[in-house]
Design a protein around this motif. Structure first.
Motif, short mmCIF file in Angstrom:
data_model
loop_
_atom_site.label_atom_id
_atom_site.label_comp_id
_atom_site.label_asym_id
_atom_site.label_seq_id
_atom_site.Cartn_x
_atom_site.Cartn_y
_atom_site.Cartn_z
N ASP A 87 0.85 -1.19 0.00
CA ASP A 87 0.00 0.00 0.00
C ASP A 87 0.88 1.24 0.00
OD1 ASP A 87 -2.94 0.83 0.31
OD2 ASP A 87 -1.94 2.11 1.76
N ILE A 88 0.36 2.32 -0.58
CA ILE A 88 1.15 3.55 -0.63
C ILE A 88 1.26 4.23 0.73
CG2 ILE A 88 0.55 3.93 -3.06
CD1 ILE A 88 -1.34 6.17 -2.16
N LEU A 89 0.33 3.95 1.65
CA LEU A 89 0.29 4.68 2.93
C LEU A 89 1.27 4.18 3.97
CD1 LEU A 89 -3.54 5.34 3.30
CD2 LEU A 89 -1.77 6.78 2.28
N ILE A 90 2.06 3.17 3.61
CA ILE A 90 3.06 2.70 4.57
C ILE A 90 4.18 3.72 4.76
CG2 ILE A 90 2.56 0.27 4.19
CD1 ILE A 90 4.97 0.14 2.32
N ILE A 91 4.40 4.60 3.80
CA ILE A 91 5.44 5.62 3.97
C ILE A 91 5.05 6.66 5.01
CG2 ILE A 91 6.57 7.59 2.82
CD1 ILE A 91 7.17 5.83 0.49
N PRO A 92 3.84 7.22 4.97
CA PRO A 92 3.45 8.12 6.07
C PRO A 92 3.55 7.45 7.45
CG PRO A 92 1.94 8.39 4.25
CD PRO A 92 2.83 7.23 3.90
N LEU A 93 3.23 6.18 7.52
CA LEU A 93 3.35 5.47 8.80
C LEU A 93 4.81 5.37 9.21
CD1 LEU A 93 0.74 2.60 8.33
CD2 LEU A 93 0.46 4.73 9.62
N PHE A 126 13.99 8.00 9.47
CA PHE A 126 13.56 6.73 10.05
C PHE A 126 14.42 5.58 9.53
CE2 PHE A 126 11.10 7.23 6.13
CZ PHE A 126 11.13 5.96 5.58
N ASP A 127 14.52 4.55 10.35
CA ASP A 127 15.26 3.34 9.98
C ASP A 127 14.41 2.56 8.98
OD1 ASP A 127 16.29 0.71 9.84
OD2 ASP A 127 17.08 0.83 11.88
N ILE A 128 14.79 2.60 7.72
CA ILE A 128 13.93 2.06 6.66
C ILE A 128 13.79 0.55 6.74
CG2 ILE A 128 15.72 1.78 4.88
CD1 ILE A 128 13.56 3.06 2.94
N ILE A 129 14.84 -0.14 7.19
CA ILE A 129 14.75 -1.59 7.31
C ILE A 129 13.84 -1.97 8.48
CG2 ILE A 129 16.03 -3.74 7.59
CD1 ILE A 129 16.48 -2.24 4.94
N LYS A 130 13.95 -1.25 9.57
CA LYS A 130 13.10 -1.51 10.73
C LYS A 130 11.63 -1.24 10.41
CE LYS A 130 12.33 -0.10 15.54
NZ LYS A 130 12.78 0.81 16.63
N GLU A 131 11.38 -0.13 9.72
CA GLU A 131 10.00 0.29 9.49
C GLU A 131 9.35 -0.39 8.29
OE1 GLU A 131 8.30 2.11 11.51
OE2 GLU A 131 9.97 2.60 12.84
N LEU A 132 10.13 -0.64 7.23
CA LEU A 132 9.55 -1.15 5.98
C LEU A 132 10.20 -2.43 5.49
CD1 LEU A 132 9.15 2.24 4.04
CD2 LEU A 132 7.39 0.98 5.32
N ASP A 199 12.32 12.22 -0.54
CA ASP A 199 13.50 11.50 -0.05
C ASP A 199 13.14 10.10 0.43
OD1 ASP A 199 15.01 13.73 -0.65
OD2 ASP A 199 15.12 14.45 1.43
N ALA A 200 12.01 9.98 1.14
CA ALA A 200 11.57 8.68 1.64
C ALA A 200 11.21 7.75 0.48
CB ALA A 200 10.39 8.85 2.58
N ILE A 201 10.57 8.30 -0.53
CA ILE A 201 10.17 7.51 -1.70
C ILE A 201 11.39 6.98 -2.43
CG2 ILE A 201 9.20 7.76 -4.03
CD1 ILE A 201 7.12 9.68 -2.66
N VAL A 202 12.40 7.82 -2.60
CA VAL A 202 13.63 7.39 -3.26
C VAL A 202 14.26 6.23 -2.50
CG1 VAL A 202 16.00 8.05 -3.86
CG2 VAL A 202 14.09 9.59 -4.40
N ARG A 203 14.39 6.38 -1.20
CA ARG A 203 14.96 5.31 -0.38
C ARG A 203 14.14 4.03 -0.50
NH1 ARG A 203 14.86 7.41 5.45
NH2 ARG A 203 16.02 5.50 5.90
N HIS A 204 12.83 4.17 -0.46
CA HIS A 204 11.93 3.02 -0.51
C HIS A 204 12.06 2.28 -1.85
CE1 HIS A 204 8.61 0.47 0.43
NE2 HIS A 204 7.71 1.09 -0.31
N LEU A 205 12.11 3.02 -2.93
CA LEU A 205 12.23 2.38 -4.24
C LEU A 205 13.57 1.69 -4.42
CD1 LEU A 205 10.52 5.00 -6.60
CD2 LEU A 205 9.62 2.77 -5.87
N VAL A 206 14.62 2.32 -3.96
CA VAL A 206 15.95 1.70 -4.08
C VAL A 206 16.00 0.40 -3.29
CG1 VAL A 206 18.41 1.95 -3.53
CG2 VAL A 206 17.16 3.86 -4.57
N GLU A 207 15.42 0.39 -2.10
CA GLU A 207 15.39 -0.83 -1.30
C GLU A 207 14.57 -1.92 -1.98
OE1 GLU A 207 17.11 -1.70 1.27
OE2 GLU A 207 18.09 0.24 1.49
#
Length: 370
Positions: A87-93, A126-132, A199-207
């Motif tokens: 879902d797209i709303l996981i980034i705001p969370l 935020f710690d992207i691995i911990k959160e997503l 910035d969060a979106i870029v990190r999320h897509l790269v991961e």
């Protein structure tokens, strides 16, 4: 438990069907590839059975279940791509908002953005691995289970669309102008929020790429609402940043450069611009004429779309007729067939099969004559 970046980098089975990736890159294809937005979803009886009464966000965090839901439509239909169930709303969370309800069950966030100081309470580091990390684990597991049958999509919401959800908290009652008004009343805070999201979106897509995604799509589901002026000023530069920075970071990390898709729903006025900002594919919705979109986008990007989702409620012959007409307008090259938006939950899976099979049949026939 989330795994580290290094642990997720691994070998996967060779890809058996690369039709979609070739089309995205502008390479010649023997038939038009097809997939469907929201293809893993409520219209499938097997989805309802597998998910049961489990809450939506909890489902997104269940790695095994996500993988199963993602592959269900691949088992049922002759699709040319899978898209990870998320879902797209996981980034705001991940940025620090608190979930109040699942989407569709009322206000999503307990603490939406209402004033400039609310932006300051977000955690952009935020710690992207911990959160997503559950998303990336799901992608890796799904790549393994697909065994190269079709490529796997990753995805994210676009900055403006996420900002709209974070401010208007859809489900809390009608307030359709609050996010646009925020940009005008508090331009500095609006810019700051868009940057945090970008910035969060870029990190999320790269991961997601690191985890195994072979193509990614950016959904700007509310893009058209901005209008030409605000879209050009606020959103278009962010989308360009995403395309550039993701590809730059992927290359920097020694990962495979993958195609990127952008879908700015109802932003017809921006088709020409969207085709020039670094994305490989531009998705268009059903309200845009394919011939006109092709003329605006030019020949250097692939187009994706755009059958009206309600058309699959017609007779089989009507569906086939509409598919044939759509393919004739788009052409069979630099084209990926899809609906103009997500498949509706009331859709009969047998009707969707008619749509999918018709894309392959008619595109093969047209290619044979060319």
């Amino acid at each position: 438990m989330a795994t580290s970046n290094q642990e997720r980098v691994q070998e996967f089975a060779p890809l058996e069907n690369d039709l979609l990736l070739r089309a995205a890159r502008g390479e010649r294809t023997e038939r038009v590839p097809v997939w469907v937005m929201r293809q893993a979803g409520r219209y499938l009886p097997e989805y309802k059975e597998a998910k049961g009464d489990k809450a939506f966000f909890a489902t997104c965090r269940d790695v095994e279940l996500v993988s199963r839901l993602t592959i269900q439509p691949i088992d049922r239909f002759a699709l040319d791509g899978a898209i990870i169930f998320s879902d797209i709303l996981i980034i705001p969370l991940a940025l620090g908002l608190t979930a109040l309800n699942d989407p569709g069950q009322g206000p999503v966030f307990a603490d939406p953005i209402k004033k400039p100081e609310d932006v300051d309470r977000l955690n952009p580091n935020f710690d992207i691995i911990k959160e997503l990390g559950y998303v990336y684990e799901s992608i890796t597991l799904t790549r393994q289970k697909l065994k190269g049958r079709v490529p796997l999509f990753g995805f994210t919401g676009a900055p403006w669309t996420l900002m709209k959800y974070m401010i208007e908290n859809l489900g809390a009652g009608p307030n359709p102008n609050a996010a646009r008004r925020f940009l005008i009343e508090y331009p500095a805070a609006g810019e700051k929020l868009l940057k945090i999201l970008t910035d969060a979106i870029v990190r999320h897509l790269v991961e997601q790429v690191r985890a195994g995604a072979q193509i990614v799509q950016v959904f700007d589901s509310s893009g058209g609402e901005l209008g030409p002026g605000l879209f050009t000023k606020y959103e278009l530069p962010r989308l360009q940043d995403i395309a550039y920075k993701v590809k730059q970071e992927v290359k920097k990390q020694g990962l495979e450069l993958i195609p990127m898709v952008v879908f700015a729903k109802d932003a017809h006025y921006a088709t020409e611009q969207l085709a020039t900002i670094g994305f490989d594919v531009v998705q268009i919705d059903w309200t845009q004429n394919p011939t006109h979109a092709r003329r605006l986008a030019g020949t250097k990007v692939t187009l994706q779309g755009n059958l009206d989702p309600v058309m699959v409620f017609g007779t089989d012959d009507e569906i086939r007729h509409n598919v044939k007409e759509m393919i004739q307008k788009f052409g069979t090259q630099r084209y990926i067939a899809n609906l103009g938006h997500g498949v509706m939950k009331e859709t009969n899976p047998d009707k969707l099969k008619v749509f999918i099979d018709a894309v392959h049949t008619y595109s093969e026939e047209i290619n044979a004559l060319s």
